[in-house]
Design an enzyme around this catalytic site. Structure first.
Site, PDB file in Angstrom:
ATOM      1  N   LYS A  79      41.085  41.099  52.154  1.00 50.89           N
ATOM      2  CA  LYS A  79      40.792  41.703  50.877  1.00 50.89           C
ATOM      3  C   LYS A  79      39.963  42.886  50.720  1.00 50.89           C
ATOM      4  O   LYS A  79      39.280  43.255  51.519  1.00 50.89           O
ATOM      5  CB  LYS A  79      40.037  40.451  49.876  1.00 50.89           C
ATOM      6  CG  LYS A  79      39.933  40.729  48.486  1.00 50.89           C
ATOM      7  CD  LYS A  79      39.018  39.598  47.867  1.00 50.89           C
ATOM      8  CE  LYS A  79      39.034  39.704  46.417  1.00 50.89           C
ATOM      9  NZ  LYS A  79      38.384  38.535  45.971  1.00 50.89           N
ATOM     10  N   SER A 154      40.457  36.314  42.053  1.00 50.16           N
ATOM     11  CA  SER A 154      40.701  37.684  42.199  1.00 50.16           C
ATOM     12  C   SER A 154      41.197  38.175  43.451  1.00 50.16           C
ATOM     13  O   SER A 154      41.791  39.399  43.743  1.00 50.16           O
ATOM     14  CB  SER A 154      39.214  38.542  42.139  1.00 50.16           C
ATOM     15  OG  SER A 154      38.363  38.145  43.057  1.00 50.16           O
ATOM     16  N   SER A 178      37.910  32.291  43.285  1.00 50.00           N
ATOM     17  CA  SER A 178      38.762  33.441  43.651  1.00 50.00           C
ATOM     18  C   SER A 178      39.577  33.287  45.084  1.00 50.00           C
ATOM     19  O   SER A 178      40.709  34.011  45.024  1.00 50.00           O
ATOM     20  CB  SER A 178      38.144  34.795  43.914  1.00 50.00           C
ATOM     21  OG  SER A 178      38.079  35.550  42.653  1.00 50.00           O
TER      22      SER A 178
HETATM   23  N1  GLN Z   1      37.777  34.218  38.089  1.00 50.79           N
HETATM   24  C1  GLN Z   1      36.007  34.067  38.340  1.00 50.79           C
HETATM   25  C2  GLN Z   1      35.417  35.354  37.814  1.00 50.79           C
HETATM   26  O1  GLN Z   1      36.056  36.342  37.229  1.00 50.79           O
HETATM   27  C3  GLN Z   1      35.889  34.077  39.925  1.00 50.79           C
HETATM   28  C4  GLN Z   1      35.991  35.293  40.482  1.00 50.79           C
HETATM   29  C5  GLN Z   1      35.722  34.954  41.984  1.00 50.79           C
HETATM   30  O2  GLN Z   1      35.690  34.127  42.501  1.00 50.79           O
HETATM   31  N2  GLN Z   1      35.295  36.179  42.509  1.00 50.79           N
HETATM   32  O3  GLN Z   1      34.149  35.587  37.784  1.00 50.79           O
END
Ligand code: GLN
Length: 489
Positions: A79, A154, A178
């Site tokens: 990532k 994400s 994410s």
């Molecule tokens: N969807 C969650 C957020 O937008 C989790 C994001 C993540 O785990 N980086 O904060």
């Protein structure tokens, strides 16, 4: 035959016995990454030169070194918020642009030492903020199962790269879901370990008390193998703990005998897609057949988890993102005539809308007058949530829930309604608040052929139980379908 039908150990064996060269394996992954990127947009950078050179070096080292690493010749995607020396780390943001970190994250250093070959950096929501990958400054990733749909976020690029059989393993980061949520939406395994299990050194910070590097894979055994390589104490990250790292893959058994599996029924209600509910209920029955004892548990404060998460995560983000000022890293706005104006313009032009929204929310909940009402209250609720799990784990060894309330949604479906988007994290963010490990495992397809994932969570440091349960389920109920957009190497 496809090499991806082999698990990592079988693939490694083929390479070290020279049945196939590391160069050939890596070239296949690179070809697939390049070819499928037009459709999926899963990669922000593909390092053909570096990966080919590294693979050639590995091939040449065969027979000369006394031992070969556990990931010898395995191609891996990372990532784009994890630092890899020599490659960009944009975090899906304009503000970092083509920032090239001068060092490797600890997890990367360990992967490389084990013989893995990094083929590229994957697309993600900007600074890992999002649940659909639509917040990337470089365009959304598409779901290999249906390219009109999101891959989740994400870490959507890493999930899509594994689901599309470009690489057998990828790293992501998980602050509120994410890794697990995109794994569910893409039909693969996604593990978020215990907070402190994998070093965060070199992972760009979002919510520092929640962030963990996580692992995507096609099989529990592969994820177990990679976890043993990258987990453990790191002097560069004081939040890593000195807890022994077992050989997770060696501990896997194909049943769930003696495991007490907790079911928090109250979380199977409102807002849950009926097909997802049915699939997870089917998995509970499957675990009963595999020898698990099913017990009912309660998590009474779970209903506050989204509110609590979005206060704590934004507060920490507003502080962590203060460092992007146009002086130290990446992008700087040109037109300013004085310093404050330069900061303002850089941040205005460099950050996208969701990141700005979070910085404002976070600054608000930390401001004097509101701190007590929001931030402090959220920290108190966080403690109650941890205690809920503590009580539940007195009665069971693992807890099962859906990973995401729905299968993959359409691109654009939730972009106008941030609250709706935040609700995608209802089952996952609670796990980060408690600091415990969680895994998403594919447990079927919807009537329209989209993957569904279940989430299993366990006590601190007990990744072994999660991997064992994932492994047992996957052997009994393998997901044999493949996405229509996939490589076959
Ligand atoms: N969807 C969650 C957020 O937008 C989790 C994001 C993540 O785990 N980086 O904060």
């Amino acid at each position: 035959m496809s090499y991806l039908d082999c698990d990592l150990e079988e693939l490694r064996q083929k390479i070290v016995s020279r049945e196939v060269s590391a160069r050939e394996i890596v070239a296949r992954a690179l070809d697939a990454a390049e070819k499928l990127n037009e459709t999926l947009n899963a990669f922000l950078a593909i390092d053909r030169r570096g990966a080919e050179a590294r693979a050639a070096e590995l091939d040449q080292s065969l027979g000369k070194l006394p031992a070969t690493g556990p990931l010898f010749g395995i191609p891996i995607a990372i990532k784009d918020n994890i630092c890899v020396h020599g490659l960009q780390t944009s975090c899906g943001s304009r503000i970092l642009g083509d920032y090239h970190p001068p060092y490797d994250a600890t997890a990367i250093e360990r992967l490389r030492a084990a013989g893995a070959v990094i083929i590229g950096k994957t697309n993600c929501d900007e600074f890992a903020m999002g649940s659909s990958n639509e917040n990337s400054a470089y365009g959304p990733v598409r779901n290999p199962w249906d390219i009109e749909r999101v891959p989740g976020g994400s870490s959507g690029g890493s999930a899509a790269a594994v689901a599309a059989r470009i690489v057998p393993i990828a790293l992501g980061s998980d602050t509120g879901g994410s890794v697990r949520q995109p794994a569910a939406l893409c039909g693969i395994i996604g593990l978020k370990p215990t907070y402190g299990r994998i070093s965060r050194y070199g992972l760009v910070a979002f919510g520092s008390s929640l962030d963990q590097i996580g692992i995507f894979g096609l099989r529990a055994r592969d994820v177990a193998k990679v976890l043993s390589v990258i987990a453990g104490r790191d002097p560069h990250d004081a939040t890593t703990a000195d807890v022994a790292v077992p050989d997770y893959a060696a501990q896997l058994v194909p049943d769930a005998k003696g495991v007490r599996l907790g079911v928090p029924r109250a979380l199977f209600g409102e807002g849950l897609d009926p097909e997802v509910r049915r699939a997870v209920e089917g998995a509970i029955e499957a675990y009963r057949d595999l020898g698990a004892e099913i017990v009912e548990v309660e998590l009474p404060h779970a209903k506050y988890s989204i509110a609590c998460y979005y206060i704590i995560a934004t507060a920490e983000a507003s502080s962590n993102l203060a460092r992007y000022d146009g002086v130290r890293y990446g992008f700087r706005a040109e037109e300013a005539d004085e310093l404050i104006e330069m900061y303002r313009r850089t941040r205005d032009q460099g950050f996208g809308a969701e990141v700005k929204r979070r910085i404002m929310l976070g600054t608000f909940v930390l401001s004097s007058g509101y701190y007590e009402a929001y931030y402090r209250k959220a920290q108190q609720v966080r403690t109650l949530i941890r205690e809920d799990f503590h009580r539940a784990f007195a009665r069971c060894d693992a807890i099962i829930t859906p990973t995401s309330p729905t299968p993959a949604f359409l691109l654009g479906e939730k972009t106008d309604d941030p609250l709706k988007m935040y609700l995608s994290d209802v089952y996952t963010c609670i796990v980060n608040l408690a600091g415990i490990p969680g895994i998403s495992v594919p447990c079927g397809l919807s009537s329209s052929g989209l993957p569904i994932g279940m989430q299993l969570v366990s006590r601190h440091w007990d990744e072994s139980t999660l991997l064992r349960l994932a492994h047992a389920y996957e052997l009994a109920h393998p997901l044999t379908a493949r996405p229509p957009v996939a490589a076959n190497w």
